[in-house]
Motif scaffolding. Sequence first.
Motif, PDB file in Angstrom:
ATOM      1  N   VAL A 185       0.576  -1.202  -0.020  1.00 28.86           N
ATOM      2  CA  VAL A 185       0.162   0.044   0.068  1.00 28.86           C
ATOM      3  C   VAL A 185       0.750   1.009  -0.079  1.00 28.86           C
ATOM      4  N   ALA A 186       2.098   1.025   1.022  1.00 28.04           N
ATOM      5  CA  ALA A 186       2.766   2.516   1.256  1.00 28.04           C
ATOM      6  C   ALA A 186       3.629   2.830  -0.145  1.00 28.04           C
TER       7      ALA A 186
ATOM      8  N   ASN B 228       2.781   2.559  -3.118  1.00 25.06           N
ATOM      9  CA  ASN B 228       1.937   3.481  -4.155  1.00 25.06           C
ATOM     10  C   ASN B 228       1.794   4.762  -3.857  1.00 25.06           C
ATOM     11  N   ILE B 229       1.741   5.009  -2.574  1.00 19.28           N
ATOM     12  CA  ILE B 229       1.648   6.136  -1.923  1.00 19.28           C
ATOM     13  C   ILE B 229       2.939   7.086  -1.918  1.00 19.28           C
ATOM     14  N   VAL B 230       3.993   6.381  -1.547  1.00 14.60           N
ATOM     15  CA  VAL B 230       5.405   7.083  -1.668  1.00 14.60           C
ATOM     16  C   VAL B 230       5.588   7.809  -3.037  1.00 14.60           C
ATOM     17  N   VAL B 231       5.236   7.329  -4.122  1.00 13.71           N
ATOM     18  CA  VAL B 231       5.587   7.748  -5.370  1.00 13.71           C
ATOM     19  C   VAL B 231       4.571   9.365  -5.680  1.00 13.71           C
ATOM     20  N   MET B 232       3.788   9.700  -4.637  1.00 12.57           N
ATOM     21  CA  MET B 232       2.707  10.889  -4.814  1.00 12.57           C
ATOM     22  C   MET B 232       3.440  12.076  -4.782  1.00 12.57           C
ATOM     23  N   ASP B 233       2.831  13.223  -5.479  1.00 11.95           N
ATOM     24  CA  ASP B 233       3.734  14.525  -5.301  1.00 11.95           C
ATOM     25  C   ASP B 233       3.807  15.015  -3.954  1.00 11.95           C
ATOM     26  N   TYR B 234       2.624  14.793  -3.338  1.00  5.70           N
ATOM     27  CA  TYR B 234       2.554  15.573  -1.720  1.00  5.70           C
ATOM     28  C   TYR B 234       3.944  14.856  -0.718  1.00  5.70           C
ATOM     29  N   ILE B 235       4.140  13.621  -1.083  1.00  4.01           N
ATOM     30  CA  ILE B 235       5.176  13.021  -0.553  1.00  4.01           C
ATOM     31  C   ILE B 235       6.623  13.630  -0.819  1.00  4.01           C
ATOM     32  N   GLU B 236       6.624  14.158  -2.101  1.00  7.74           N
ATOM     33  CA  GLU B 236       7.958  14.522  -2.807  1.00  7.74           C
ATOM     34  C   GLU B 236       7.883  16.058  -2.000  1.00  7.74           C
ATOM     35  N   ALA B 237       6.940  16.607  -1.956  1.00  2.00           N
ATOM     36  CA  ALA B 237       6.662  17.980  -1.335  1.00  2.00           C
ATOM     37  C   ALA B 237       7.450  17.997   0.021  1.00  2.00           C
TER      38      ALA B 237
ATOM     39  N   LEU C 278       6.917  11.752   7.846  1.00  2.51           N
ATOM     40  CA  LEU C 278       6.307  11.374   6.659  1.00  2.51           C
ATOM     41  C   LEU C 278       5.680  10.097   6.691  1.00  2.51           C
ATOM     42  N   ILE C 279       6.112   9.031   7.845  1.00  2.00           N
ATOM     43  CA  ILE C 279       5.212   7.845   7.922  1.00  2.00           C
ATOM     44  C   ILE C 279       3.893   8.308   8.751  1.00  2.00           C
ATOM     45  N   THR C 280       3.983   8.995   9.807  1.00  2.00           N
ATOM     46  CA  THR C 280       2.731   9.120  10.499  1.00  2.00           C
ATOM     47  C   THR C 280       1.816  10.157   9.897  1.00  2.00           C
ATOM     48  N   ARG C 281       2.552  11.211   9.375  1.00  2.00           N
ATOM     49  CA  ARG C 281       1.330  12.208   9.073  1.00  2.00           C
ATOM     50  C   ARG C 281       0.983  12.013   7.351  1.00  2.00           C
ATOM     51  N   GLU C 282       1.759  11.772   6.509  1.00  2.70           N
ATOM     52  CA  GLU C 282       1.573  11.815   5.140  1.00  2.70           C
ATOM     53  C   GLU C 282       1.301  10.520   4.818  1.00  2.70           C
ATOM     54  N   ILE C 283       1.647   9.322   5.198  1.00  2.00           N
ATOM     55  CA  ILE C 283       1.425   7.870   4.411  1.00  2.00           C
ATOM     56  C   ILE C 283       0.454   7.162   5.152  1.00  2.00           C
ATOM     57  N   LEU C 284       0.686   7.186   6.667  1.00  2.00           N
ATOM     58  CA  LEU C 284      -0.300   6.415   7.379  1.00  2.00           C
ATOM     59  C   LEU C 284      -1.874   6.691   7.257  1.00  2.00           C
ATOM     60  N   PRO C 285      -2.060   7.940   7.176  1.00  2.00           N
ATOM     61  CA  PRO C 285      -3.688   8.481   6.906  1.00  2.00           C
ATOM     62  C   PRO C 285      -4.041   7.973   5.585  1.00  2.00           C
TER      63      PRO C 285
END
Lengths: 318, 353
Positions: free
Chosen positions: B237-238, B240-249, B260-267
């Motif tokens: 699951v993660a 697929n999320i890691v490649v998103m733009d908001y993670i890059e930002a 990164l893990i608790t605020r951006e990916i986990l939700p």
Amino acid sequence: MSVWSLLAKRLGLGILTLFAVSLLIFGAVEALPGDIAQQVLGQTATPDALAALRREMGLDRPAVLRYVDWLVGAAQGEFGVSMANRRPVADMIGPRLLNTLFLASVAAAIAVPLSIGLGVMAALWRGTTFDRTANVATLTSISSPEFFLGYILILFLAVQNPVFPSISNINPTMSFGDRLYRTMLPALTLTLVVTAHMMRMTRAAIINLLASPYIEMARLKGMPPAIVILRHALPNALAPIINVVAINLAYLITGVVLVEVVFVYPGVGQLLVDSVSRRDFPVVQACCLIFAATYVLLNLSADVLAILSNPRLRRPKT
Amino acid sequence: MSPFAIGYFGALIGASSLAAWSGRREALVGAFLLLVVSAFAGIVWGGAALRWITLVVALGAAAVGLAYSFRAFLAAVLPRDAARAIRSAPLTASFGLLTILAYIVTAVFAPAIAPFGESQIVGGAFAPPDDRMLLGGDQLGRDLFSRIVYGARNTVGIAFVTTVLTFLLGGALGLLAATVGGWVDQLLSRLVDVLMAIPQLIFALLLLTIFGTEVVTLILVIAVLDSTRVYRLSRAVAVNIVVMDYIEAAKLRGETLWWLITREILPNATAPLIAEFGLRFCFVFLTIAGLSFLGLGIQPPTADWGSMVRDNAQLISFGEVTPLIPAAAIALLTVAVNFVVDWMLQRSSGLKD
């Protein structure tokens, strides 16, 4: 990538996995606090007795050498000597392994055709009463512990209506029919568990397939439904169905342990459980290795068959 | 023919005719199939089979009615958004919710519900049921009903703790592997591959032989072995999320790994992980019950459903049903959780098919 290089890669990975698994099984026992001799003789053992036992079991040699010996022996069907009764482990496992294979084959012979048939039916008639009933029934069957299903079968088919014997004490001198008759209840229990899994997975695989564009295309150009299924769906469904069957045959391995205990069936699972409570390490290691190797090989053959049956891989674009 | 059988078949024929007359196709098919089955069962096994069928149908009808009214009750009580979700839930999901609630209540208030103590010897071994002991005694003369009630606390509690541990371990490592990538990911993933190459129950048996069968060992062994599945899912699951733009930002902002893990990916990964929690709980629960049944799980005198079946199994050969009640309790809870998970998966994937 051609089929052959894919196959070679997968086979290599399978062999590597087998090695890693054997290393894990051997290493787990090495990680024992103290060593086996200490475990067997207890804290109060004299140093002399400990040294004698260590020499007898070869524990004074380095672990790497013992691992190689064990692995080479296992490849030749030799698993050392049981700590409980000093008999060769291979002699204890041999006849039981045949019994377990017999039980698993009977269960698979009933379960595979039944579940694929039911799964295809549920996929074709999805949303109907049949599908919903099947959904609830399979979910219930998956959710029940194996021993629950086993005892229910005993209650209804052995105690209240004595159709089958409740204890499956088979031995090699029996005729095939007699053995089949006595194996029926454990086989039926396994069938119940595995069929539910297999049927749900077959249904999901087929539904997935029926949603693909080429099926819709075939429908839209006016093909009769039966031809759509036979010409377009089935050849592509082969890979997922083979996968489903292999996964569930691997699942049978775990189920067999509990079912054998319920029905006092003389198989490897029963031996494994008995040896765990006796802490008979060589037997436990051997049983684990056999179960794990079967599991790895089943998964391997599933992947190999899936590669071989994939039309896109069989006829690569040139 | 007994009056019971006459009434039975009369009611069924009436029900099928009524369904046919009012044009309810599914009810007609169901009632008529039941009629055929009971006619067959009645001829082959006699009146007792008819009573069994009546019992099963009545239990099923009661479950449907209970689920229906519970759904209506929830829809009436809950705030608007939740009420709308509940109203569209299938009956199976509402039945599952109700059952899980009942188990929780039993587990929490076990001492108040059980008439006797967990390992208190009340009567003779295998005493028959009477007013004092609702379900009779077990192999040592302890009250079976009280032990089943306490079993809800022990068996379900231990399974729940194990599942939570499984999730903390597998989820954290999976998210970490996906976020960091590189050799951490490779190392963890290959390790998980090897652990998953051995059938879980078999591996658990090996580890329990080595480390002994205390409850703590049991929890740890199952948690580690089962966390491999959670690792696979949370990593998948993660990734697929890691490649998103908001993670890059977020990375460019210089956020820490923890953020990164608790605020951006986990939700963004909660929906599949919650459904997986239900499924994992079922697996863990069944594994622990299986091990206890083999005598290698939860040890006496702790009341536990798996070992209770094992201890009282000999009663089954006398046609007694009581040893099966703990097993049925295991199955019922697993079914209930599965029903709820099914509904949640369907909601989150938006599949109506």
